[in-house]
Design a protein around this motif. Sequence first.
Motif, PDB file in Angstrom:
ATOM      1  N   ILE A 173       0.829  -1.207   0.000  1.00  0.00           N
ATOM      2  CA  ILE A 173       0.000   0.000   0.000  1.00  0.00           C
ATOM      3  C   ILE A 173       0.860   1.252   0.000  1.00  0.00           C
ATOM      4  CG2 ILE A 173      -1.738   1.302   1.315  1.00  0.00           C
ATOM      5  CD1 ILE A 173      -2.925  -1.397   2.123  1.00  0.00           C
ATOM      6  N   ASN A 174       2.026   1.199   0.641  1.00  0.00           N
ATOM      7  CA  ASN A 174       2.912   2.371   0.637  1.00  0.00           C
ATOM      8  C   ASN A 174       3.397   2.714  -0.767  1.00  0.00           C
ATOM      9  OD1 ASN A 174       5.759   1.112   0.181  1.00  0.00           O
ATOM     10  ND2 ASN A 174       4.871  -0.140   1.784  1.00  0.00           N
ATOM     11  N   LEU A 175       3.305   1.772  -1.716  1.00  0.00           N
ATOM     12  CA  LEU A 175       3.745   2.005  -3.090  1.00  0.00           C
ATOM     13  C   LEU A 175       2.677   2.657  -3.957  1.00  0.00           C
ATOM     14  CD1 LEU A 175       5.505  -1.440  -3.686  1.00  0.00           C
ATOM     15  CD2 LEU A 175       6.635   0.770  -3.332  1.00  0.00           C
ATOM     16  N   SER A 176       1.445   2.717  -3.485  1.00  0.00           N
ATOM     17  CA  SER A 176       0.366   3.293  -4.281  1.00  0.00           C
ATOM     18  C   SER A 176       0.459   4.815  -4.327  1.00  0.00           C
ATOM     19  CB  SER A 176      -0.995   2.901  -3.685  1.00  0.00           C
ATOM     20  OG  SER A 176      -2.040   3.584  -4.350  1.00  0.00           O
ATOM     21  N   SER A 199       0.400  -5.879   6.539  1.00  0.00           N
ATOM     22  CA  SER A 199       1.751  -5.481   6.917  1.00  0.00           C
ATOM     23  C   SER A 199       2.174  -4.346   5.991  1.00  0.00           C
ATOM     24  CB  SER A 199       2.731  -6.655   6.772  1.00  0.00           C
ATOM     25  OG  SER A 199       2.398  -7.696   7.650  1.00  0.00           O
ATOM     26  N   ASP A 200       2.689  -3.271   6.556  1.00  0.00           N
ATOM     27  CA  ASP A 200       3.088  -2.127   5.739  1.00  0.00           C
ATOM     28  C   ASP A 200       4.142  -1.320   6.478  1.00  0.00           C
ATOM     29  OD1 ASP A 200       3.012  -0.689   3.395  1.00  0.00           O
ATOM     30  OD2 ASP A 200       1.098   0.296   3.791  1.00  0.00           O
ATOM     31  N   VAL A 201       4.843  -0.466   5.757  1.00  0.00           N
ATOM     32  CA  VAL A 201       5.745   0.479   6.392  1.00  0.00           C
ATOM     33  C   VAL A 201       4.957   1.732   6.747  1.00  0.00           C
ATOM     34  CG1 VAL A 201       7.770   1.955   6.081  1.00  0.00           C
ATOM     35  CG2 VAL A 201       7.797  -0.387   5.238  1.00  0.00           C
ATOM     36  N   VAL A 202       5.090   2.192   7.979  1.00  0.00           N
ATOM     37  CA  VAL A 202       4.330   3.338   8.486  1.00  0.00           C
ATOM     38  C   VAL A 202       5.293   4.291   9.192  1.00  0.00           C
ATOM     39  CG1 VAL A 202       2.440   4.092   9.982  1.00  0.00           C
ATOM     40  CG2 VAL A 202       2.271   1.900   8.752  1.00  0.00           C
ATOM     41  N   ARG A 228       1.170   7.036  10.987  1.00  0.00           N
ATOM     42  CA  ARG A 228       0.171   6.275  11.747  1.00  0.00           C
ATOM     43  C   ARG A 228      -1.182   6.989  11.743  1.00  0.00           C
ATOM     44  NH1 ARG A 228       0.426   2.989  16.733  1.00  0.00           N
ATOM     45  NH2 ARG A 228       2.581   3.640  17.101  1.00  0.00           N
ATOM     46  N   THR A 229      -1.186   8.288  12.020  1.00  0.00           N
ATOM     47  CA  THR A 229      -2.448   9.031  12.056  1.00  0.00           C
ATOM     48  C   THR A 229      -3.097   9.087  10.683  1.00  0.00           C
ATOM     49  OG1 THR A 229      -1.813  10.353  13.973  1.00  0.00           O
ATOM     50  CG2 THR A 229      -3.497  11.276  12.532  1.00  0.00           C
ATOM     51  N   GLU A 230      -2.292   9.263   9.623  1.00  0.00           N
ATOM     52  CA  GLU A 230      -2.845   9.271   8.265  1.00  0.00           C
ATOM     53  C   GLU A 230      -3.509   7.943   7.939  1.00  0.00           C
ATOM     54  OE1 GLU A 230       0.309  12.433   6.205  1.00  0.00           O
ATOM     55  OE2 GLU A 230       0.711  10.267   6.165  1.00  0.00           O
ATOM     56  N   TYR A 231      -2.912   6.861   8.371  1.00  0.00           N
ATOM     57  CA  TYR A 231      -3.504   5.538   8.140  1.00  0.00           C
ATOM     58  C   TYR A 231      -4.832   5.397   8.876  1.00  0.00           C
ATOM     59  CZ  TYR A 231      -1.625   1.436   5.693  1.00  0.00           C
ATOM     60  OH  TYR A 231      -1.317   0.470   4.762  1.00  0.00           O
ATOM     61  N   LEU A 232      -4.813   5.727  10.169  1.00  0.00           N
ATOM     62  CA  LEU A 232      -6.023   5.577  10.974  1.00  0.00           C
ATOM     63  C   LEU A 232      -7.148   6.473  10.467  1.00  0.00           C
ATOM     64  CD1 LEU A 232      -4.378   5.426  14.515  1.00  0.00           C
ATOM     65  CD2 LEU A 232      -5.449   3.527  13.282  1.00  0.00           C
ATOM     66  N   GLY A 254      12.631   6.583  12.460  1.00  0.00           N
ATOM     67  CA  GLY A 254      11.290   7.132  12.602  1.00  0.00           C
ATOM     68  C   GLY A 254      10.237   6.438  11.758  1.00  0.00           C
ATOM     69  N   MET A 255      10.605   5.313  11.129  1.00  0.00           N
ATOM     70  CA  MET A 255       9.672   4.579  10.268  1.00  0.00           C
ATOM     71  C   MET A 255       9.740   3.100  10.622  1.00  0.00           C
ATOM     72  SD  MET A 255      10.282   6.603   6.688  1.00  0.00           S
ATOM     73  CE  MET A 255       8.690   6.096   6.057  1.00  0.00           C
TER      74      MET A 255
END
Length: 266
Positions: A173-176, A199-202, A228-232, A254-255
């Motif tokens: 999803i991080n690649l989209s 599973s993703d990098v956040v 994290r907040t953007e995902y939630l 930080g990631m």
Amino acid sequence: MTGITGAEQELVELVRQRYASAASSVTAGGERAGCGGAEAESSGASCCGPEPVEVSETFGSTLYAATERDELPVAAVAASLGCGNPTAVAELRAGERVLDLGSGGGIDVLLSARRVGPTGFAYGVDMTDEMLDLARTNATQAGATNVEFVKGTIEDVPLPDAAVDVVISNCVINLSVDKPKVLAEMFRVLAPGGRIGISDVVAEDQLTPAERAERGSYVGCIAGALSRTEYLDGLARVGFVETSVEFTHQAADGMHAAIVRAVKPT
């Protein structure tokens, strides 16, 4: 994909080329020098088959249990490029229908098919012909009959509404370039009461997009990561409940690799 800029289309093509190249590398692998020799036998190492595309403490097949890796064709394991094991975090059950977004060489689809059993089914969606060919070959070698690999993008999944019970994805999803559309598609294809286990990098919330880009490339799963907040917030915006993002291990300063969970209301 429609409605994206020229720069975003260039990123899509870079991602496509990166994973097409990875699939071709695995397909061209075969036996490696020294396979079956005394040194390999004494070490207990398995040296036959293609070289893993990427293996580290953060990415690749080492994030799966040895018992899981040993169940699968070596090419499926070698093509693993993820940052976790979504089939485990999704807690798959017998009879469930599962969709893997960005299924690559098929490792998570094949593991899902084993978990859901003959009464369940596992779909994989990928935009790269080379990965789809590799995944279908791996499925045949594994004797998996309850799987299907479909060409498409994760922003426009070629499945009908409410088609699956679980959506998984492994560091894709991080690649989209259109993550809100991906989240909306996950919600659409899930049946009421369905869930995601991703599973993703956040990124940590304090990192700006520019700071994320300083820590790694887009195709390397770093620059395009959500916080994290953007995902939630994104999950809640499309209708998901019981949302959570749990950091597991560091991918860059930080990631983090993270487990993302959410439920579609009944």
